[in-house]
Scaffold this motif. Sequence first.
Motif, PDB file in Angstrom:
ATOM      1  N   TYR A  60      49.536  59.132  84.927  1.00  0.00           N
ATOM      2  CA  TYR A  60      49.400  57.725  84.555  1.00  0.00           C
ATOM      3  C   TYR A  60      47.555  56.616  84.921  1.00  0.00           C
ATOM      4  O   TYR A  60      47.168  57.479  86.136  1.00  0.00           O
ATOM      5  CB  TYR A  60      49.816  56.953  86.298  1.00  0.00           C
ATOM      6  CG  TYR A  60      50.137  54.987  86.549  1.00  0.00           C
ATOM      7  CD1 TYR A  60      50.837  54.342  85.645  1.00  0.00           C
ATOM      8  CD2 TYR A  60      49.213  54.647  86.686  1.00  0.00           C
ATOM      9  CE1 TYR A  60      50.834  53.193  86.353  1.00  0.00           C
ATOM     10  CE2 TYR A  60      48.611  52.641  86.873  1.00  0.00           C
ATOM     11  CZ  TYR A  60      49.395  52.457  86.521  1.00  0.00           C
ATOM     12  OH  TYR A  60      49.693  51.103  86.493  1.00  0.00           O
ATOM     13  N   ARG A  61      46.966  56.477  83.843  1.00  0.00           N
ATOM     14  CA  ARG A  61      45.882  56.272  83.832  1.00  0.00           C
ATOM     15  C   ARG A  61      45.329  54.780  83.365  1.00  0.00           C
ATOM     16  O   ARG A  61      46.177  53.836  83.006  1.00  0.00           O
ATOM     17  CB  ARG A  61      45.088  57.165  83.256  1.00  0.00           C
ATOM     18  CG  ARG A  61      45.511  58.407  83.399  1.00  0.00           C
ATOM     19  CD  ARG A  61      44.514  59.472  81.889  1.00  0.00           C
ATOM     20  NE  ARG A  61      44.635  59.203  80.952  1.00  0.00           N
ATOM     21  CZ  ARG A  61      44.034  59.553  79.630  1.00  0.00           C
ATOM     22  NH1 ARG A  61      43.376  60.114  79.502  1.00  0.00           N
ATOM     23  NH2 ARG A  61      44.573  59.785  78.445  1.00  0.00           N
ATOM     24  N   ARG A  62      44.613  54.796  83.219  1.00  0.00           N
ATOM     25  CA  ARG A  62      44.328  53.194  83.579  1.00  0.00           C
ATOM     26  C   ARG A  62      42.836  52.732  83.483  1.00  0.00           C
ATOM     27  O   ARG A  62      41.845  53.033  84.047  1.00  0.00           O
ATOM     28  CB  ARG A  62      44.688  51.869  84.882  1.00  0.00           C
ATOM     29  CG  ARG A  62      46.260  51.392  84.113  1.00  0.00           C
ATOM     30  CD  ARG A  62      46.506  51.040  83.590  1.00  0.00           C
ATOM     31  NE  ARG A  62      48.312  50.030  83.086  1.00  0.00           N
ATOM     32  CZ  ARG A  62      49.028  51.609  82.972  1.00  0.00           C
ATOM     33  NH1 ARG A  62      48.746  52.946  82.620  1.00  0.00           N
ATOM     34  NH2 ARG A  62      50.235  51.221  82.900  1.00  0.00           N
ATOM     35  N   ASP A  69      45.453  47.923  90.535  1.00  0.00           N
ATOM     36  CA  ASP A  69      46.656  47.730  90.127  1.00  0.00           C
ATOM     37  C   ASP A  69      47.381  48.100  91.666  1.00  0.00           C
ATOM     38  O   ASP A  69      47.796  48.727  92.055  1.00  0.00           O
ATOM     39  CB  ASP A  69      46.825  49.327  88.992  1.00  0.00           C
ATOM     40  CG  ASP A  69      47.313  49.501  88.235  1.00  0.00           C
ATOM     41  OD1 ASP A  69      48.744  49.584  88.465  1.00  0.00           O
ATOM     42  OD2 ASP A  69      46.789  50.379  86.966  1.00  0.00           O
ATOM     43  N   GLU A  99      41.542  53.239  78.792  1.00  0.00           N
ATOM     44  CA  GLU A  99      41.418  54.160  79.036  1.00  0.00           C
ATOM     45  C   GLU A  99      41.813  55.556  78.725  1.00  0.00           C
ATOM     46  O   GLU A  99      42.157  56.471  79.836  1.00  0.00           O
ATOM     47  CB  GLU A  99      43.091  53.987  79.031  1.00  0.00           C
ATOM     48  CG  GLU A  99      44.545  54.393  79.847  1.00  0.00           C
ATOM     49  CD  GLU A  99      45.988  54.077  79.652  1.00  0.00           C
ATOM     50  OE1 GLU A  99      46.655  54.665  78.826  1.00  0.00           O
ATOM     51  OE2 GLU A  99      45.984  52.749  79.793  1.00  0.00           O
TER      52      GLU A  99
END
Length: 251
Positions: A60-62, A69, A99
Amino acid sequence: MCRHLAYVGAPAHLGALLVEPAHSLLRQSWAPRHQRHGTVNADGFGVGWYADGDPVPARYRRAGPIWGDQSFADLARVVRSGAVLAAVRDATVAGADGEAAAAPFAADRWLFSHNGAVSGWPGSLAPLAAGLPPTDLLSLEARCDSALVWALVQARLRRGEPLSQALADTVVEVAEAAPGARLNLLLTDGTTIAATAWGDTLWYLAVPGRGTVAASEPYDDDPRWREVPDHTLLHASRTDVLLTPLKEPPA
């Protein structure tokens, strides 16, 4: 720059590792205690973890800061894993990668993170990049130094080098090409952790019956945390930690 953490051991909630401790990776994104370069880690974050029976990790990356988040906060509350690698990215100049430049990077069963910077980038690593297959260069997730360092590590892993050897050989090679580079690397296959201390802080916590954490800095004040000397390779399982000095390149 950046802060990161890897864990192998008994299954634990992501929140227990990354959110709940007093000086967790979440807090390190705006108030790190040991960071030598940079001040705020708000240009992206990521977490990778392994599920039982599946050797390929999820991620899970942002591109934004971890503290904003809400989806991650919910995910961290319920996801449990026995092997985790997570990172928050130092604020840097604007770029188009977003990202894609946030660790952990992934391939096959591996997760990877780089805390540091390559001096003279990108020219300093051009000779090393030239030695990679064109398909590896065209497959880079991002156009940053960390992504290329990961490609160099991957090339060694795919030749059959063990995790620790692949990291150690890459660090020495990059440090010779780019003197002054900071190369704190984390790598896991879901069973073991390999890490390097090269220009920034690295600590580890080994708790009998629970597991081992390797991190840029302690996430709490447990007196069992130990700092890894600079220019050292760490190899850890859930029960054992081995430290090996790394050979410095010639001046």
